[in-house]
Design a protein around this motif. Structure first.
Motif, PDB file in Angstrom:
ATOM      1  N   ARG A  43      54.639  95.555  69.068  1.00 15.11           N
ATOM      2  CA  ARG A  43      55.586  96.158  70.017  1.00 15.11           C
ATOM      3  C   ARG A  43      55.291  97.643  70.212  1.00 15.11           C
ATOM      4  O   ARG A  43      55.372  98.159  71.334  1.00 15.11           O
ATOM      5  CB  ARG A  43      57.024  95.961  69.529  1.00 15.11           C
ATOM      6  N   ASP A  44      54.949  98.334  69.140  1.00 18.60           N
ATOM      7  CA  ASP A  44      54.583  99.754  69.259  1.00 18.60           C
ATOM      8  C   ASP A  44      53.348  99.916  70.145  1.00 18.60           C
ATOM      9  O   ASP A  44      53.285 100.820  70.989  1.00 18.60           O
ATOM     10  CB  ASP A  44      54.302 100.346  67.870  1.00 18.60           C
ATOM     11  N   SER A  45      52.358  99.040  69.960  1.00 14.78           N
ATOM     12  CA  SER A  45      51.126  99.109  70.756  1.00 14.78           C
ATOM     13  C   SER A  45      51.414  98.838  72.230  1.00 14.78           C
ATOM     14  O   SER A  45      50.863  99.497  73.116  1.00 14.78           O
ATOM     15  CB  SER A  45      50.100  98.097  70.239  1.00 14.78           C
ATOM     16  N   ILE A  46      52.285  97.874  72.494  1.00 16.77           N
ATOM     17  CA  ILE A  46      52.621  97.536  73.882  1.00 16.77           C
ATOM     18  C   ILE A  46      53.346  98.691  74.548  1.00 16.77           C
ATOM     19  O   ILE A  46      53.080  99.021  75.712  1.00 16.77           O
ATOM     20  CB  ILE A  46      53.466  96.244  73.920  1.00 16.77           C
ATOM     21  N   ARG A  47      54.237  99.330  73.818  1.00 18.81           N
ATOM     22  CA  ARG A  47      54.958 100.479  74.392  1.00 18.81           C
ATOM     23  C   ARG A  47      54.018 101.657  74.640  1.00 18.81           C
ATOM     24  O   ARG A  47      54.134 102.355  75.649  1.00 18.81           O
ATOM     25  CB  ARG A  47      56.097 100.902  73.461  1.00 18.81           C
ATOM     26  N   ALA A  48      53.086 101.865  73.721  1.00 18.61           N
ATOM     27  CA  ALA A  48      52.189 103.015  73.841  1.00 18.61           C
ATOM     28  C   ALA A  48      51.147 102.825  74.934  1.00 18.61           C
ATOM     29  O   ALA A  48      50.832 103.768  75.670  1.00 18.61           O
ATOM     30  CB  ALA A  48      51.490 103.276  72.499  1.00 18.61           C
ATOM     31  N   SER A  49      50.606 101.641  75.033  1.00 18.92           N
ATOM     32  CA  SER A  49      49.539 101.383  76.009  1.00 18.92           C
ATOM     33  C   SER A  49      49.540  99.912  76.346  1.00 18.92           C
ATOM     34  O   SER A  49      48.938  99.094  75.637  1.00 18.92           O
ATOM     35  CB  SER A  49      48.178 101.793  75.435  1.00 18.92           C
ATOM     36  N   ARG A  50      50.195  99.579  77.423  1.00 18.28           N
ATOM     37  CA  ARG A  50      50.383  98.178  77.791  1.00 18.28           C
ATOM     38  C   ARG A  50      49.032  97.487  78.021  1.00 18.28           C
ATOM     39  O   ARG A  50      48.290  97.837  78.936  1.00 18.28           O
ATOM     40  CB  ARG A  50      51.239  98.088  79.047  1.00 18.28           C
ATOM     41  N   GLU A  71      59.200  88.128  75.813  1.00 20.51           N
ATOM     42  CA  GLU A  71      59.880  89.400  76.073  1.00 20.51           C
ATOM     43  C   GLU A  71      58.970  90.451  76.695  1.00 20.51           C
ATOM     44  O   GLU A  71      59.424  91.321  77.432  1.00 20.51           O
ATOM     45  CB  GLU A  71      60.473  89.952  74.775  1.00 20.51           C
ATOM     46  N   SER A  72      57.655  90.354  76.414  1.00 19.73           N
ATOM     47  CA  SER A  72      56.739  91.393  76.892  1.00 19.73           C
ATOM     48  C   SER A  72      56.321  91.187  78.339  1.00 19.73           C
ATOM     49  O   SER A  72      56.004  92.149  79.045  1.00 19.73           O
ATOM     50  CB  SER A  72      55.489  91.441  76.005  1.00 19.73           C
TER      51      SER A  72
END
Length: 217
Positions: A43-50, A71-72
């Protein structure tokens, strides 16, 4: 040249994650942007760089990979030892574009990445999609070949449209249209026989000529 598709790999087993990373990095058009060993890290990776694509295990120490896919909203291939029908159905309902059961051969993931790349290329941009376009995209993604609803004449029109005013090889046309190189070659040869397109030879460093095709004015 287009940028490679960025892939996030999520697996709690470090060795398995490395194995998947090697397959992705060896596949043209893809690069591993990050790896994660838990849902929290993912989730952190998705928020930082989708990322463009998520490769995720189903059962993780802090939750469920299928829920993350849902959810993503990111295209995802789920990879799991779970081989029961309810889990597979749940994965597909979440929006996963593919499901691989562990263990699998290297070529299984490589082939799925290849089909996904062609599928994504077909659905790129904002153009209006005809039914045969949708059928072809789904057939490519699920390895069904060209759909029956796509006629020869319709494919030839797509090939001509892909040629435009320039010239291209059969492999380049296949990539643009979302068909195999062999299928593109077959249609280009038929068009050349009817003098709709012309064939040009380009000699490379090896001395072996490459067939290039261009629409006749």
């Amino acid at each position: 040249m287009t940028d490679p598709l960025r892939v996030l790999i999520l697996d709690d087993d470090f060795r398995v994650g490395q194995l998947h990373q090697g397959i992705v990095d060896d596949h043209p058009g893809f690069t591993v942007s990050q790896t994660a060993r838990s849902l929290a890290e993912a989730r952190d990776s998705i928020r930082a760089s989708r990322p463009d694509l998520l490769l995720a295990d189903v059962f993780l120490p802090d939750g469920d990979g299928i829920a993350l896919v849902r959810e993503s909203g990111i295209d995802a291939i789920l990879i799991s030892a779970a081989d029961d029908a309810p889990t597979v159905r749940r994965a597909l309902r979440s929006g996963a574009v593919g499901y691989l059961v562990k263990p699998f051969e290297r070529r299984a993931l490589s082939g799925l990445l290849d089909r996904y790349s062609r599928y994504r290329n077909l659905l790129a941009g904002d153009r209006v999609m005809r039914q045969e376009d949708v059928d072809r995209a789904l057939a490519i993604l699920y390895g069904a070949g060209e759909p029956v609803s796509l006629s020869r004449s319709a494919t030839e029109q797509l090939v001509l449209a892909a040629l435009g005013d320039g010239e291209a090889s059969a492999a380049e046309i296949g990539e643009r249209v979302g068909i195999s190189r062999a299928t593109a070659q077959r249609h280009l040869a038929a068009l050349a026989a009817r003098t709709v397109v012309e064939v040009r030879l380009r000699y490379g460093a090896t001395g072996r000529p490459e067939h290039r095709y261009a629409a006749r004015s």
